[in-house]
Design an enzyme around this catalytic site. Structure first.
Site, PDB file in Angstrom:
ATOM      1  N   HIS A  83       0.819  -1.222   0.000  1.00 27.31           N
ATOM      2  CA  HIS A  83       0.000   0.000   0.000  1.00 27.31           C
ATOM      3  C   HIS A  83       0.849   1.267   0.000  1.00 27.31           C
ATOM      4  O   HIS A  83       0.356   2.333  -0.341  1.00 27.31           O
ATOM      5  CB  HIS A  83      -1.054  -0.012   1.116  1.00 27.31           C
ATOM      6  CG  HIS A  83      -0.579   0.331   2.492  1.00 27.31           C
ATOM      7  ND1 HIS A  83      -0.272  -0.619   3.442  1.00 27.31           N
ATOM      8  CD2 HIS A  83      -0.371   1.520   3.093  1.00 27.31           C
ATOM      9  CE1 HIS A  83       0.087  -0.026   4.564  1.00 27.31           C
ATOM     10  NE2 HIS A  83       0.043   1.284   4.378  1.00 27.31           N
ATOM     11  N   ASP A 219       1.216  -7.671   2.450  1.00 25.90           N
ATOM     12  CA  ASP A 219       1.279  -6.247   2.105  1.00 25.90           C
ATOM     13  C   ASP A 219       2.727  -5.771   1.905  1.00 25.90           C
ATOM     14  O   ASP A 219       3.261  -5.038   2.713  1.00 25.90           O
ATOM     15  CB  ASP A 219       0.597  -5.446   3.225  1.00 25.90           C
ATOM     16  CG  ASP A 219       0.299  -4.011   2.818  1.00 25.90           C
ATOM     17  OD1 ASP A 219       0.856  -3.548   1.802  1.00 25.90           O
ATOM     18  OD2 ASP A 219      -0.475  -3.347   3.533  1.00 25.90           O
ATOM     19  N   SER A 643       3.893   2.320   8.441  1.00 29.47           N
ATOM     20  CA  SER A 643       3.723   1.288   7.443  1.00 29.47           C
ATOM     21  C   SER A 643       5.021   1.100   6.694  1.00 29.47           C
ATOM     22  O   SER A 643       5.669   2.065   6.318  1.00 29.47           O
ATOM     23  CB  SER A 643       2.622   1.664   6.470  1.00 29.47           C
ATOM     24  OG  SER A 643       1.408   1.246   6.989  1.00 29.47           O
TER      25      SER A 643
HETATM   26  N1  ARG Z   1      -4.692   0.651   7.631  1.00 28.10           N
HETATM   27  C1  ARG Z   1      -3.366   0.590   7.123  1.00 28.10           C
HETATM   28  C2  ARG Z   1      -2.689   1.981   7.210  1.00 28.10           C
HETATM   29  O1  ARG Z   1      -3.231   2.855   7.836  1.00 28.10           O
HETATM   30  C3  ARG Z   1      -3.302   0.016   5.748  1.00 28.10           C
HETATM   31  C4  ARG Z   1      -3.934   0.846   4.689  1.00 28.10           C
HETATM   32  C5  ARG Z   1      -3.996   0.212   3.353  1.00 28.10           C
HETATM   33  N2  ARG Z   1      -5.137   0.763   2.637  1.00 28.10           N
HETATM   34  C6  ARG Z   1      -6.310   0.122   2.474  1.00 28.10           C
HETATM   35  N3  ARG Z   1      -7.368   0.812   2.115  1.00 28.10           N
HETATM   36  N4  ARG Z   1      -6.412  -1.157   2.663  1.00 28.10           N
HETATM   37  O2  ARG Z   1      -2.105   2.511   6.321  1.00 28.10           O
HETATM   38  N1  ASP Z   2      -1.262   1.448   7.980  1.00 26.24           N
HETATM   39  C1  ASP Z   2      -0.566   2.541   8.595  1.00 26.24           C
HETATM   40  C2  ASP Z   2       0.442   3.217   7.672  1.00 26.24           C
HETATM   41  O1  ASP Z   2       0.249   3.263   6.474  1.00 26.24           O
HETATM   42  C3  ASP Z   2       0.054   2.117   9.871  1.00 26.24           C
HETATM   43  C4  ASP Z   2      -0.891   2.279  11.006  1.00 26.24           C
HETATM   44  O2  ASP Z   2      -1.638   3.261  11.009  1.00 26.24           O
HETATM   45  O3  ASP Z   2      -0.856   1.443  11.895  1.00 26.24           O
HETATM   46  O4  ASP Z   2       1.383   3.846   8.079  1.00 26.24           O
END
Ligand code: ARG
Ligand code: ASP
Length: 708
Positions: A83, A219, A643
């Site tokens: 991502h 990921d 991330s």
């Molecule tokens: N929640 C994770 C972070 O904040 C992964 C995001 C990836 N995006 C998604 N829509 N699945 O970045």
């Molecule tokens: N998914 C998040 C990022 O892209 C990490 C998190 O918020 O835990 O940095």
């Protein structure tokens, strides 16, 4: 008996106090090293950061401003999340060669794909410059004067601090203005895409599984950092060579067990752990719900179009994912803050704080803080809400209005700075927008506008609403606004063609521009100035409050809020209990991927080849006892920006790749609860398995140092 209870309570408190916090790598020795060793770490603080010798920090750059990455080979191989590389993977994709759907693997270095604009930035050195930055500040009267002096000092120190000519100096504040650190950095600009799994692995579970445990997402994506022949940063050139990093991580395939020590290093973006209760209340009751509501509507419209049209799906994939990500996070955050009684707990702490400052005789210094916070947050409430609505509706979720706003800013440049500045800005804008229009779809955007403008007119604080929006017919307004020339790149060029006067005349006649001009002026005149004024006051209060918290609890481990600088967080591999009678394990396996498998589904499809490997249990050296590990969780305190962060074992080997947090713990940016806050990592064995057995890209494995 009572005493025993107290001792037990203290023990429990201490055990949980061991978890949480994002710490500054150059300060670990004094603050954290002994605790890290107690938790099982086998290396020393100096192995992580030492100003005078290479170490772990040299293998952990920031990836393109918003994510983290790590070096995994002596030839510049860089690992980050799928991502995090998503926009790059998308930008090389078309319907004919759709790397988002099918994945991409460069089988030779020649096939690695350049990504103009992408940067990777390493930390060379960290220095405390608090004294220099705060020089002459204390004697100043108003908060505005103080802020100006601080800014001037920062500019001066940034310019004069010794560095090599290919490096940069950056200063960031810690503890809300009580400490300043300078970072010397090196930024590489030739970053090429090497490999990415198909989205059915790299984004498996997509938005349904996002922020959720148990998780089964691979990921990851792989890039390579290229440098000039002198191994220093250089603009893209086909003659550049793979960068030789000062340190890269050995990859361990030995596997982790529950309770093993882990640490995560990376660039957490922003947390606000020391807000007063009244501020948290505002987030829970007003601001998060407003933002969630706007995004809810925008996402529904886009999703409808994306499901029906493959080209739109590619155009909107990255934008949709990014909007959906925080939409879902805020929902979890509100839930978690409510469930954990964060506001009530903060209020209790504030009562204790009041007592303590009275006991310490610091009533004069700090007694005003909490009442003034109450008043300031009450005052800012309607402005903060209007501001969030404006930003979410016009700048974040509707794209025509974003362009309209940028063009409006351009006209302001002309008015304030003259023709030359106008021309420079115009050239810049025209150079940057083709990328934007490639992924812009008028029909989708107009529908989004229609929905959001209706929300804006009904829900944003009415006292600041522009006249034109009161009782507006959303559909009629949308039809009118979307006659704008701004809907295409050619139209934009046409509008901006000619000298400033000509352009201004053409703009005045454009319905889309005229609309954005009127709502922007309303926003900039009636909302922003007052918001800024109160916010400045809050900034000053927060700085003093932080100082008081540090002073009143000298024995607590108080970490500075995240600010996109390099941090270390550590803890243990550990499951959790999300609800009564429910226990979550710490590890997931490929079996779980197959349990979630829905053939042909856009979120839960599984590639044929992966099913084959699963059926044959063909895991190479990466499986354990006939099973393929996929993800695991731990008590590392992370946030957005982490991330792509490396998760390391006790010896500093790479074992995981951080990418998310669990649903019950998404409130950790505001209130960290060690019982339920967990970070989610891809098991590096799954990464290697996908590269090696799934993609057959053996050349990458051969570059790495594998610890068996
Ligand atoms: N929640 C994770 C972070 O904040 C992964 C995001 C990836 N995006 C998604 N829509 N699945 O970045
Ligand atoms: N998914 C998040 C990022 O892209 C990490 C998190 O918020 O835990 O940095």
């Amino acid at each position: 008996m009572k005493l025993l209870r107290l001792v037990l309570l203290l023990l429990v408190f201490n055990a949980s106090a061991q978890q949480g916090g994002m710490w500054v790598p150059s300060l670990l020795r004094g603050m954290n090293e002994s605790e890290m060793k107690k938790l099982g770490m086998k290396i020393s603080a100096a192995d992580i950061y030492d100003a005078n010798k290479p170490g772990i920090k040299d293998a952990v750059p920031q990836f393109n401003g918003g994510c983290t990455a790590e070096m995994i080979s002596p030839k510049g191989l860089l690992l980050t999340n799928h991502h995090c590389g998503f926009e790059q993977i998308q930008s090389h994709s078309t319907i004919d060669h759709d790397y988002l759907t099918d994945g991409f693997w460069a089988m030779t270095m020649e096939e690695e794909l350049p990504n103009p604009g992408v940067v990777v930035s390493f930390i060379v050195k960290i220095e405390d410059v608090t004294t220099q930055v705060l020089d002459g500040v204390a004697s100043l009267g108003s908060e505005a004067e103080k802020q100006k002096k601080i800014q001037d000092n920062i500019t001066a120190v940034t310019a004069s601090f010794p560095k090599e000519k290919w490096q940069e100096n950056r200063i960031r504040t810690f503890y809300d203005g009580n400490q300043y650190l300078l970072f010397v950095t090196e930024t590489f600009k030739d970053i090429r895409l090497v490999g990415a799994p198909p989205s059915s692995i790299g984004k498996f579970g997509s938005d349904t599984d996002n922020w959720v445990w148990p998780r089964h997402t691979g990921d990851f994506s792989i890039f390579r950092v290229y440098a000039g022949k002198d191994n220093r940063p250089a603009e893209y050139s086909k003659d550049n060579v793979p960068y030789v990093p000062k340190h890269y991580f050995p990859v361990s395939i030995k596997g982790m067990k529950e309770n093993d020590f882990t640490m995560v290093m990376g660039y957490p973006g922003r947390t606000t752990e020391y807000l007063p209760a009244v501020a948290v209340e505002q987030i829970v009751n007003d601001l998060d719900p407003a933002r969630i509501g706007v995004r809810d509507a925008a996402l529904k419209v886009q999703d409808g179009f994306m499901r029906a049209d493959k080209a739109i799906k590619i155009q909107y994939a990255a934008k949709y994912a990014s909007v959906a990500n925080y939409w879902k996070k805020w929902i979890g955050e509100v839930k978690g803050l409510k469930k954990s009684n964060a506001v009530a707990i903060k209020r209790q702490k504030e009562e204790a704080f009041k007592k303590n400052i009275a006991i310490a005789g610091k009533q004069n210094q700090y007694g005003h803080l909490l009442p003034e916070f109450e008043k300031a947050y009450q005052d800012i409430a309607p402005y903060a809400l209007s501001r969030d609505y404006f930003q979410e509706v016009f700048l974040r979720n509707t794209e025509l209005t974003l362009v309209g706003y940028q063009v409006y800013q351009l006209t302001q440049v002309y008015q304030n700075k003259g023709e030359q500045a106008f021309n420079d800005r115009k050239a810049n804008m025209l150079a940057n927008t083709p990328e934007f229009y490639k992924d812009f779809n008028k029909v989708v955007d107009q529908k989004v506008f229609e929905q959001l403008i209706d929300i804006y007119a009904k829900k944003a604080p009415q006292q600041f609403l522009p006249e034109s929006l009161k009782n507006a017919d959303a559909q009629k307004l949308a039809t009118e606004v979307y006659t704008s020339k701004l809907v295409s790149y050619d139209g934009l060029k046409e509008l901006l063609d000619g000298d400033a006067k000509t352009v201004m005349a053409k703009l005045a006649a454009d319905k889309g521009f005229a609309f954005m001009q009127s709502v922007s002026e309303n926003y900039l005149q009636r909302i922003v100035p007052k918001y800024d004024e109160i916010n400045l006051k809050i900034t000053g209060l927060q700085r003093t409050y932080m100082k008081a918290i540090l002073e009143m609890s000298p024995n607590d481990r108080i970490f500075p809020d995240a600010n996109s600088t390099l941090r270390v967080t550590y803890g243990k591999v550990k499951g959790y209990k999300p609800a009564d009678a429910v226990t979550y394990g710490a590890f997931t396996y490929l079996d779980g991927v197959m349990e979630k498998y829905i053939p042909g589904d856009y979120e839960f499809d599984v590639p044929k080849k992966l099913i084959e490997l699963y059926n044959n249990k063909d895991y190479g050296p990466y499986g354990v006892n006939g099973r393929m590990p996929v993800c695991f969780i731990g008590t590392n305190h992370t946030t957005g920006g982490n991330s792509g962060s490396p998760a390391l074992d006790a010896k500093g080997n790479l074992v995981g790749l951080n990418f998310d947090r669990v649903w019950e713990g998404t409130m950790s940016d505001i209130y960290y609860d060690p019982e339920i806050c967990r970070n989610i990592m891809v098991d590096l064995r799954y990464v290697l398995f996908v590269i090696d057995k799934f993609a057959g890209c053996r050349r990458l494995i051969d570059e790495m140092k594998i610890v068996k």
